[in-house]
Design a protein around this motif. Sequence first.
Motif, mmCIF file in Angstrom:
data_model
loop_
_atom_site.group_PDB
_atom_site.id
_atom_site.type_symbol
_atom_site.label_atom_id
_atom_site.label_comp_id
_atom_site.label_asym_id
_atom_site.label_seq_id
_atom_site.Cartn_x
_atom_site.Cartn_y
_atom_site.Cartn_z
ATOM 1 N N VAL A 1 0.873 -1.175 0.000
ATOM 2 C CA VAL A 1 0.000 0.000 0.000
ATOM 3 C C VAL A 1 0.908 1.222 0.000
ATOM 4 N N ILE A 2 0.699 2.106 -0.958
ATOM 5 C CA ILE A 2 1.527 3.308 -1.048
ATOM 6 C C ILE A 2 0.692 4.504 -0.609
ATOM 7 N N ASP A 3 1.115 5.116 0.482
ATOM 8 C CA ASP A 3 0.447 6.292 1.043
ATOM 9 C C ASP A 3 1.116 7.531 0.457
ATOM 10 N N LEU A 4 0.351 8.324 -0.288
ATOM 11 C CA LEU A 4 0.902 9.510 -0.931
ATOM 12 C C LEU A 4 0.629 10.798 -0.157
ATOM 13 N N GLU A 5 -0.008 10.686 1.008
ATOM 14 C CA GLU A 5 -0.279 11.887 1.794
ATOM 15 C C GLU A 5 1.021 12.616 2.081
ATOM 16 N N GLY A 6 1.030 13.905 1.776
ATOM 17 C CA GLY A 6 2.229 14.709 1.983
ATOM 18 C C GLY A 6 3.113 14.808 0.754
#
Length: 164
Positions: free
Chosen positions: A130-135
């Motif tokens: 899972v790739i979290d792109l927040e920020g």
Amino acid sequence: AAAACPRDLLVTFTRGYAYRPDWSQASFVFLERALAWREEMGACGICFGAPPARRELFEELCPSGLIGHDSLGHLVVLERLGRVRVAELLKAFSEEEYLRQQAFSREAVRLLSTANSTRLGRRLYKVVVVIDLEGLSLSHVGSRFVRLCKRVNETFGWHYPETA
């Protein structure tokens, strides 16, 4: 050389190139290349000694890790790409050091996946990422960081087929 190759990795090379008409030859050539890289990187023992130098700093600058399992039992890893502190990372680690840190992470996940398969009594090859792109910001698309990410993806694509 195959004796030095972890069995789970050997199977991923067989599975990973099964779509090719020349799969047996391709598997052998790509596996041979991967074994040379593993020897150079020290991948087989990288998780059994001290972690790479400045591992704590790396984990602070590149937050990621195992967060659980999916409904089929696959490991789920969270990569917080948007929270990578790019300027600090590029200042603190050379390209080779970054690759070694990522190899440590990849080998740790490979070993966890093998233990997970043993626990479940069936072989699971893939890992859910899972790739979290927040920020995410413009610093994440700068040429130097993008080149670094491409190198890691290319390296691991060749040396860990069928795993993510």
